[in-house]
Each structure stands twice: as C-alpha cells, then as structure tokens.
Design a protein around this motif. Structure first.
Motif, PDB file in Angstrom:
ATOM      1  N   GLU A  16      48.502   8.939  -3.523  1.00 45.57           N
ATOM      2  CA  GLU A  16      48.857   8.163  -4.702  1.00 45.57           C
ATOM      3  C   GLU A  16      49.846   7.054  -4.353  1.00 45.57           C
ATOM      4  O   GLU A  16      49.945   6.048  -5.047  1.00 45.57           O
ATOM      5  CB  GLU A  16      49.471   9.078  -5.768  1.00 45.57           C
ATOM      6  CG  GLU A  16      49.805   8.364  -7.064  1.00 45.57           C
ATOM      7  CD  GLU A  16      50.407   9.276  -8.115  1.00 45.57           C
ATOM      8  OE1 GLU A  16      50.840   8.758  -9.167  1.00 45.57           O
ATOM      9  OE2 GLU A  16      50.455  10.505  -7.885  1.00 45.57           O
ATOM     10  N   PHE A  17      50.545   7.227  -3.227  1.00 52.75           N
ATOM     11  CA  PHE A  17      51.591   6.284  -2.844  1.00 52.75           C
ATOM     12  C   PHE A  17      51.290   5.522  -1.558  1.00 52.75           C
ATOM     13  O   PHE A  17      51.752   4.397  -1.390  1.00 52.75           O
ATOM     14  CB  PHE A  17      52.929   7.006  -2.718  1.00 52.75           C
ATOM     15  CG  PHE A  17      53.316   7.753  -3.960  1.00 52.75           C
ATOM     16  CD1 PHE A  17      53.360   7.102  -5.186  1.00 52.75           C
ATOM     17  CD2 PHE A  17      53.618   9.099  -3.910  1.00 52.75           C
ATOM     18  CE1 PHE A  17      53.705   7.780  -6.345  1.00 52.75           C
ATOM     19  CE2 PHE A  17      53.968   9.791  -5.067  1.00 52.75           C
ATOM     20  CZ  PHE A  17      54.010   9.131  -6.288  1.00 52.75           C
ATOM     21  N   VAL A  18      50.529   6.119  -0.637  1.00 47.42           N
ATOM     22  CA  VAL A  18      50.161   5.411   0.587  1.00 47.42           C
ATOM     23  C   VAL A  18      48.815   5.951   1.071  1.00 47.42           C
ATOM     24  O   VAL A  18      48.596   7.164   1.102  1.00 47.42           O
ATOM     25  CB  VAL A  18      51.252   5.555   1.669  1.00 47.42           C
ATOM     26  CG1 VAL A  18      51.481   6.994   2.062  1.00 47.42           C
ATOM     27  CG2 VAL A  18      50.959   4.681   2.877  1.00 47.42           C
ATOM     28  N   THR A  19      47.899   5.048   1.419  1.00 45.37           N
ATOM     29  CA  THR A  19      46.533   5.438   1.760  1.00 45.37           C
ATOM     30  C   THR A  19      45.926   4.453   2.745  1.00 45.37           C
ATOM     31  O   THR A  19      46.329   3.289   2.756  1.00 45.37           O
ATOM     32  CB  THR A  19      45.682   5.505   0.465  1.00 45.37           C
ATOM     33  OG1 THR A  19      44.390   6.019   0.760  1.00 45.37           O
ATOM     34  CG2 THR A  19      45.508   4.139  -0.168  1.00 45.37           C
ATOM     35  N   PRO A  20      44.940   4.814   3.537  1.00 50.41           N
ATOM     36  CA  PRO A  20      44.433   6.172   3.799  1.00 50.41           C
ATOM     37  C   PRO A  20      45.303   6.945   4.782  1.00 50.41           C
ATOM     38  O   PRO A  20      45.143   8.149   4.941  1.00 50.41           O
ATOM     39  CB  PRO A  20      43.050   5.897   4.395  1.00 50.41           C
ATOM     40  CG  PRO A  20      43.216   4.597   5.114  1.00 50.41           C
ATOM     41  CD  PRO A  20      44.175   3.783   4.260  1.00 50.41           C
ATOM     42  N   ILE A  21      46.218   6.232   5.453  1.00 54.66           N
ATOM     43  CA  ILE A  21      47.183   6.833   6.363  1.00 54.66           C
ATOM     44  C   ILE A  21      48.537   6.170   6.106  1.00 54.66           C
ATOM     45  O   ILE A  21      48.611   5.132   5.444  1.00 54.66           O
ATOM     46  CB  ILE A  21      46.778   6.647   7.841  1.00 54.66           C
ATOM     47  CG1 ILE A  21      46.587   5.153   8.165  1.00 54.66           C
ATOM     48  CG2 ILE A  21      45.535   7.447   8.186  1.00 54.66           C
ATOM     49  CD1 ILE A  21      46.239   4.845   9.616  1.00 54.66           C
ATOM     50  N   ASN A  22      49.601   6.758   6.607  1.00 57.94           N
ATOM     51  CA  ASN A  22      50.909   6.139   6.438  1.00 57.94           C
ATOM     52  C   ASN A  22      51.193   5.180   7.598  1.00 57.94           C
ATOM     53  O   ASN A  22      50.429   5.091   8.561  1.00 57.94           O
ATOM     54  CB  ASN A  22      52.013   7.182   6.272  1.00 57.94           C
ATOM     55  CG  ASN A  22      52.101   8.141   7.444  1.00 57.94           C
ATOM     56  OD1 ASN A  22      51.905   7.767   8.600  1.00 57.94           O
ATOM     57  ND2 ASN A  22      52.407   9.403   7.159  1.00 57.94           N
ATOM     58  N   PHE A  23      52.296   4.456   7.506  1.00 53.85           N
ATOM     59  CA  PHE A  23      52.608   3.441   8.514  1.00 53.85           C
ATOM     60  C   PHE A  23      52.851   4.054   9.894  1.00 53.85           C
ATOM     61  O   PHE A  23      52.542   3.450  10.916  1.00 53.85           O
ATOM     62  CB  PHE A  23      53.851   2.644   8.096  1.00 53.85           C
ATOM     63  CG  PHE A  23      53.588   1.580   7.061  1.00 53.85           C
ATOM     64  CD1 PHE A  23      52.511   1.650   6.192  1.00 53.85           C
ATOM     65  CD2 PHE A  23      54.429   0.479   6.957  1.00 53.85           C
ATOM     66  CE1 PHE A  23      52.284   0.670   5.233  1.00 53.85           C
ATOM     67  CE2 PHE A  23      54.211  -0.518   6.019  1.00 53.85           C
ATOM     68  CZ  PHE A  23      53.134  -0.425   5.153  1.00 53.85           C
TER      69      PHE A  23
END
Length: 365
Positions: free
Chosen positions: A352-359
């Motif tokens: 919901e906040f970061v997609t499809p992976i994080n930084f």
C-alpha cells in the motif's frame, strides 16, 4: 484567493506510513553504483542557490536550523530532507550527493566527484519545462536536469571507458520526486479537462524516463505525488482548516496511470526496474493516525496559527520542538517526517506504501 506563487512551491511531499510497516534491516553495505537524484524542492539540496534569477530559495534562516552548525544549505527543511535520509539508509552516504551546479563550479575535480553521485533537483520545478518559471524565474525542469545528467554520463564513460562506464550507470539508482508543482499550476489554469491533464502528465513522465533509460539508467526509485491539498498553505483556504479537495483528487488520480506506466516500461524495456513509493497513502495514513506527531496541520516555521502560512524566515515564529511537527514550513515536511519517509521507502514491505519492491531491494537488484 491567494496568488499562484503561494501555491506553486507546494511539493509538500510528506511520504509517511504506518509505523508497523518499518522493517528492522540495516542499511545496505554492499558497494554499489552512485545515486543520482532528480526532482523538486522535496529533494533539492542547494541547486537553486546557484540560480541568479530564482526566487525559490531556502538559503536563509530559519532553514537549516537543525543542520550542522545551523547552516541554511538551500534545503527546504529545518535540517536534512528526503534525499539525504534515503541515501543514508541505502548506505555509503552521510547525506545527499552535492548539486550538479555546485560540482560544475569546481571543474578541477569535476569528473572524479561524479563517480560519487549527483543531485540535480530544483525547487519549484516540474515535469513540464515551463512549470515554475513564470512564478519563480529560473528553475531547472526535469527535462533540463536530464540534460545535465547527459553531461555527467558522458564524463563518466570518458573516464572509465564506455563498457565500464555503462556498467556503473546501470548499477546506479535514480531517485525521482516530482509532479506536485505541475498539479498546482494546473489548479490555477484548468487549460484542459482533468482527465486530459493526467493523461498528458503521464505521457510526459514516460518521455523523461525513457530518456534516462537511453542514457544508461535502469534502477528507478520513484516517489509519487502526495496529498498536496493537505499542506498548511492549502488548508489555509478552508475556514475550518480542511485539506483542499481539488489538488488532492488530482494527486490521487495520477497514481494509477503512473503505476501502469511503470509496469509497462518494466515489461518492454530490458533491465528496467523500479520501486514506487505511494506518497498519497503514506501521507494520509500519518495525518489520520499521527504516529508520534503532535501537530499534523500547522507549519513549525511561520505564523503561530493552525495554518502557519507566513514565510519561514528569521524573526518570524519558530516552534520549539521541530520533531513534533509534520510540516516544517507552509509547503514542506520536517526533518523528522523525512526520516520516517526514508524508512518506509527503503525498508517498507507493505504494498500500500511501496511497490513492487522497496528501495533497498531495488538497490541490490
């Protein structure tokens, strides 16, 4: 009605999140390619200081009051901003790489310094070349920032050779935070329908991303437009301090086609990888639940009112505890908010906040 100048510098990218989404991983330690940063005032670390005819500057007190020696650096923050806090968690940096224009002034070691990354972001700028220029004079649009990066790319490949240079560029991460000023400019003009505006904005973003890709970029860390109608300046238009509906609706509407664009690019451009932070959801979550902030509406620096809409400058009101405030000034998040944002973007696991992976995952991909 306030002037366009009051609204356009918004970019109040709050980028917040549910505290339960923060993972406990440590910063990445594996040596990686450098970081290149593009965007507006949310990630500007002093570009506009070097622009003669620019009025969008933060090189005066109380800006930087919580920076080393209380130095106003040109960051639109009481201390560090999102560019600084993200790269610190990614590893290998104490703060954002320096502005391109600052490096350009010191030509003696220009190329070598490029290998450690560059920040091209310019407060007041946008996806459209004309955004911000009527209001703030000279700002560096995303198109112009990418032209500057082309110079950097050329210098790196000349120094390392084409093969090694391209490998370094492909292993680098490209962080982009932009779009709020374009939306606020539209709110004042309404030159096309909202639907056509969103479509055109998405198409323009696609052109910029493809241009960066053609220059060697492969890993894109992107930050969407937050609910800019909830900035203190936007709330000031409501008798009861509510968020402004129109800019929020546009910011929310932009996310879906933007995400679809990135999905398309990742499937059609070889090696294209991305992480997309949903600034809208993150911001609304913290505004609704607070998560440690005592004030999520007013500005810390400015009028001592709920809205806090006066200029942030020496001699004006300054709140005693900046960490209690979500907003530093009438447009921008506090250093504390930037740190929370970085945690969500770099280590968050909630789609919901970061997609499809994080930084962080993108960095090592």
């Amino acid at each position: 009605m306030a002037t366009q100048k009051l609204m356009l510098l918004t970019t109040c990218s709050i980028l917040l999140f549910s505290l339960s989404t923060i993972a406990t991983e440590k910063a990445a330690s594996k040596p990686m390619g450098p970081v290149f940063i593009f965007g507006d005032s949310t990630v500007d670390v002093g570009t506009n200081n070097h622009l003669k005819n620019c009025t969008a500057k933060a090189n005066h007190p109380y800006y930087g009051i919580d920076y080393t020696r209380s130095k106003p650096t040109g960051r639109f923050s009481n201390g560090l901003n999102s560019a600084d806090t993200i790269v610190t968690l990614l590893g290998g940096y104490k703060r954002s790489p320096p502005p391109f224009l600052a490096l350009l002034k010191n030509c003696s070691n220009f190329t070598a310094k490029l290998l450690h990354g560059v920040n091209f972001a310019s407060g007041g700028s946008g996806l459209y070349k004309e955004t911000g220029k009527d209001t703030f004079g000279t700002v560096v649009s995303l198109e112009e920032q990418i032209q500057q990066f082309a110079m950097v790319q050329g210098n790196i490949t000349a120094l390392l050779g084409d093969s090694k240079g391209q490998l370094l560029l492909q292993d680098s991460i490209y962080i982009i935070s932009i779009g709020s000023n374009d939306i606020m400019s539209y709110v004042f003009t309404h030159h096309v329908t909202p639907e056509l505006f969103i479509a055109n904005l998405t198409t323009t973003y696609a052109i910029h991303l493809k241009n960066l890709y053609s220059l060697g970029a492969r890993k894109f860390g992107l930050i969407s437009v937050p609910p800019i109608g909830c900035c203190p300046i936007a709330r000031s238009y409501s008798p009861v301090g509510d968020c402004a509906k129109e800019p929020n609706d546009l910011a929310s509407a932009f996310y879906t086609p933007f995400e679809s664009l990135l999905q398309n690019l990742s499937s059609t451009l070889e090696g294209f990888k991305y992480s997309l932070g949903n600034a809208y959801n993150m911001t609304m979550n913290i505004i609704e639940k607070h998560f440690g902030f005592k004030d999520v509406k007013a500005a810390c620096c400015g009028n001592h009112t709920q809205q806090g809409i006066s200029d942030c400058k020496k001699g004006g009101y300054l709140c005693p505890n900046r960490d209690d405030y979500l907003f530093w000034d009438a447009y921008h998040p506090s250093q504390a908010a930037a740190k929370l944002a970085a945690d969500a973007l770099v280590f968050g696991e909630d789609p919901e906040f970061v997609t499809p992976i994080n930084f962080s995952t993108l960095r090592t991909a």
